[in-house]
Design an enzyme around this catalytic site. Structure first.
Site: not given
Ligand code: ATP
Length: 326
Positions: A131, A129, A14, A175, A133, A106, A75
């Site tokens: 959040d 982020t 995000g 979340r 978090d 995360d 993503r």
């Molecule tokens: P936000 O907290 O704002 O949602 P985020 O970084 O947590 O941001 P996610 O959609 O959870 O957002 O993860 C972003 C991208 O990171 C995913 O689309 C994927 O490409 C990669 N990713 C997340 N989890 C994994 C995992 N367990 N293994 C490999 N890649 C991952």
């Protein structure tokens, strides 16, 4: 001394206000230290599909005040697979990128950790982020701006709520994490916050009605964290309609407005410090760490700790909110 000559930078997951300030800081600090910079578009997707361009100092001019991310974000399901990550790693080698700076939440840092481990590749993360978090940092890039956006929105809702003597549930992002709801409630003088961290411990709505919510008030504003754990603002309102029909209840879901806007001074400064620290960390041969801030000092937090999702809710905030809402 590090032998890093070229770094890649990407934003993932995000978007959050202040990501541009972080991109600017990473880019300029790298160039200042004689390191070449390549901007990777659309997060891990851009690595897999080779959307990579060389960044100069002026590639990041005039962006510190802009919300969103000039690198775009995405993503990537492919990156979750070993095959996808192999393609991504091969792109890094082909492009001559010696280390990567990942700005994201995360999920993005989890992906960074796995890539780093699989290929013994140096990665530094920045917590981007709204959040807040991630464990090991007092604040994440974007959190302060989102909090201010929430505060301004709740101030406006208060004007209409008090004219009609209503109970308002205002849903905010976060979340599994109640920081935005809890601090948003304190900042806007709301009556209560219903947050994921407390959901398993007690019935927060019943508590609110029996203890905190007084009929004599003109109106009551309650911030609720989105998501499955609390059930969100709509679920709260449905419950009130059934269980406490004497209240005139309304719902406001703030939604994506919380992600947008020009970053606050705090977020710009945080992003600038963290961006510069990412390059310092790489020059100092640090690997697979997230840059955090604790008590106004930059710290390095191993990815394994940062992503554990166990950032505790501050008890004093809960107490303060309760006391101030009498
Ligand atoms: P936000 O907290 O704002 O949602 P985020 O970084 O947590 O941001 P996610 O959609 O959870 O957002 O993860 C972003 C991208 O990171 C995913 O689309 C994927 O490409 C990669 N990713 C997340 N989890 C994994 C995992 N367990 N293994 C490999 N890649 C991952």
């Amino acid at each position: 001394m590090s032998n890093i000559k070229c770094i890649g930078i990407l934003t993932s997951g995000g978007d959050a206000p202040g990501m541009n300030a972080a991109i600017r800081a990473v880019t300029r600090s790298a160039i200042y230290n004689g390191i070449e910079v390549k901007g990777i578009m659309r997060g891990y997707r851009g690595l897999i599909y080779d959307e990579i361009e060389t960044f100069k100092s002026n590639s990041v001019s005039n962006i510190i005040q802009q919300g969103g991310t000039i690198l775009r974000t995405a993503r990537s399901e492919e990156f979750r697979t070993p095959e996808g990550r192999k393609i991504a790693y091969e792109a890094l080698v082909r492009e001559g990128i010696d280390a990567l700076v990942v700005i994201g939440g995360d999920g993005s840092l989890t992906g960074a950790r796995i890539l780093a481990q699989e290929f013994n590749y140096p990665i530094v993360g920045l917590p981007g982020t709204i959040d807040n978090d991630l464990f090991g940092t007092d604040s994440t890039i974007g959190y302060d701006t989102a909090l201010n956006t929430i505060m301004q929105a709740v101030d406006k809702i208060r004007d209409t709520a008090s004219s009609h003597e209503r109970l308002f549930f205002i849903e905010v992002m976060g979340r599994e994490c109640g920081f935005l709801a809890l601090n948003g409630a304190i900042a806007s003088g709301a009556e209560a916050a219903i947050i994921p961290e407390m959901s398993e411990l007690k019935d927060q709505l019943a508590d609110l009605i029996s203890n905190g919510f007084r009929k004599s008030k003109n109106s009551s504003l309650v911030l609720v964290t989105e998501g499955n754990i609390t059930g969100g603002a709509m679920a709260m309102a449905e419950r009130v309609k059934k269980e406490y029909p004497q209240y005139d209840v309304r719902v406001s879901i703030l939604g994506h407005v919380q992600r947008g806007g020009s970053p606050t001074a705090n977020d710009r400064i945080l992003a600038s410090r963290m961006g510069a620290a990412a390059i310092d960390a790489l020059l100092d041969d640090q690997r697979n760490v997230m840059i955090g801030i604790q008590n106004d000092k930059i710290v390095y937090v191993p990815f394994s700790k940062a992503i554990k999702k166990n950032k505790p809710v501050q008890e004093d905030l809960l107490r303060t909110l309760k006391i101030l809402s009498i």
